[in-house]
Enzyme design. Structure first.
Site, PDB file in Angstrom:
ATOM      1  N   ARG A  83       0.834  -1.195   0.000  1.00  0.00           N
ATOM      2  CA  ARG A  83       0.000   0.000   0.000  1.00  0.00           C
ATOM      3  C   ARG A  83       0.866   1.241   0.000  1.00  0.00           C
ATOM      4  O   ARG A  83       1.774   1.387   0.815  1.00  0.00           O
ATOM      5  CB  ARG A  83      -0.909   0.007   1.240  1.00  0.00           C
ATOM      6  CG  ARG A  83      -1.620   1.333   1.526  1.00  0.00           C
ATOM      7  CD  ARG A  83      -2.922   1.448   0.793  1.00  0.00           C
ATOM      8  NE  ARG A  83      -3.529   2.771   0.895  1.00  0.00           N
ATOM      9  CZ  ARG A  83      -4.517   3.103   1.705  1.00  0.00           C
ATOM     10  NH1 ARG A  83      -5.023   2.202   2.534  1.00  0.00           N
ATOM     11  NH2 ARG A  83      -5.026   4.310   1.687  1.00  0.00           N
ATOM     12  N   ARG A  92      -5.727   1.467  -4.308  1.00  0.00           N
ATOM     13  CA  ARG A  92      -4.848   0.839  -3.320  1.00  0.00           C
ATOM     14  C   ARG A  92      -4.831  -0.674  -3.461  1.00  0.00           C
ATOM     15  O   ARG A  92      -5.810  -1.264  -3.890  1.00  0.00           O
ATOM     16  CB  ARG A  92      -5.265   1.234  -1.914  1.00  0.00           C
ATOM     17  CG  ARG A  92      -6.674   0.812  -1.602  1.00  0.00           C
ATOM     18  CD  ARG A  92      -7.516   1.702  -0.763  1.00  0.00           C
ATOM     19  NE  ARG A  92      -7.590   3.057  -1.220  1.00  0.00           N
ATOM     20  CZ  ARG A  92      -8.116   4.046  -0.531  1.00  0.00           C
ATOM     21  NH1 ARG A  92      -8.635   3.821   0.636  1.00  0.00           N
ATOM     22  NH2 ARG A  92      -8.153   5.252  -0.984  1.00  0.00           N
ATOM     23  N   ASP A  95      -6.642  -1.913   1.850  1.00  0.00           N
ATOM     24  CA  ASP A  95      -6.982  -0.895   2.831  1.00  0.00           C
ATOM     25  C   ASP A  95      -7.641  -1.617   4.002  1.00  0.00           C
ATOM     26  O   ASP A  95      -8.509  -2.464   3.788  1.00  0.00           O
ATOM     27  CB  ASP A  95      -7.960   0.105   2.206  1.00  0.00           C
ATOM     28  CG  ASP A  95      -8.352   1.229   3.142  1.00  0.00           C
ATOM     29  OD1 ASP A  95      -7.473   1.743   3.857  1.00  0.00           O
ATOM     30  OD2 ASP A  95      -9.537   1.603   3.160  1.00  0.00           O
ATOM     31  N   ASP A  97      -9.582  -0.724   7.504  1.00  0.00           N
ATOM     32  CA  ASP A  97     -10.155   0.307   8.357  1.00  0.00           C
ATOM     33  C   ASP A  97     -10.625  -0.303   9.664  1.00  0.00           C
ATOM     34  O   ASP A  97     -11.312  -1.326   9.662  1.00  0.00           O
ATOM     35  CB  ASP A  97     -11.359   0.970   7.678  1.00  0.00           C
ATOM     36  CG  ASP A  97     -10.970   1.894   6.542  1.00  0.00           C
ATOM     37  OD1 ASP A  97      -9.865   2.469   6.597  1.00  0.00           O
ATOM     38  OD2 ASP A  97     -11.765   2.044   5.595  1.00  0.00           O
TER      39      ASP A  97
END
Length: 164
Positions: A83, A92, A95, A97
């Site tokens: 990344r 990307r 990712d 989160d």
């Protein structure tokens, strides 16, 4: 404590990258992967330039890491999987989160919990509803918000649907 992570990617082989990220999270000290949603193919949203579609999923984990330590570990996993951050909302490889962390509500420069985008993004709530079909996850009620974004262009990822 339990936490919910959202995973996504749209560069390289995002399916393989997300699988690798899930394995890496499961191998974090004091952390165990409990459940993973189905994988979904979603249109890129909230972006300035056209991008390839994303693959997304959500995972419930149990962890002894603090929210900030978990965030740092996730950023390290993203980096290890290639990344880069050339710009806000850029494509990307992967990712991760931190969406929810059991019993924690916070808003700092580094981290906001619950994640501020949950209730407006079908690509987050649809996988979350696989894990929590009743529409409540770790104290967050999302059922009404999910219904409101139902037309945002999300479908089960074919490779996942076929079990490959």
């Amino acid at each position: 404590m339990k936490a919910i992570l959202g995973f996504g990617g749209n560069l390289g082989d995002p399916y393989a990258n997300i699988r690798a990220a899930l394995n890496a999270v499961d191998s974090l000290c004091g952390t165990k992967l409990l459940r993973v949603s189905r994988f979904y193919l979603t249109e890129a949203v909230e972006v300035n330039e056209p991008q390839p579609s994303y693959i997304n999923c959500a995972a419930e984990i149990e962890t002894r890491l603090s929210p900030n330590a978990l965030l740092g570990a996730c950023l390290g996993i993203e980096s290890a999987l290639g990344r880069t951050r050339p710009g806000f909302k850029s494509p990307r490889t992967v990712d991760i989160d931190l969406l929810l962390y059991e019993g924690v509500s916070m808003n700092t420069e580094e981290l906001t919990l619950p994640h501020p985008g949950i209730l407006r993004r079908a690509f987050v709530m649809t996988p979350l509803s696989d894990l929590y079909p009743g529409g409540t996850a770790l104290g967050l009620e999302f059922k009404a918000a999910l219904a409101a974004v139902a037309g945002q262009g999300i479908e089960v990822y074919e490779r996942e649907a076929n079990g490959s």
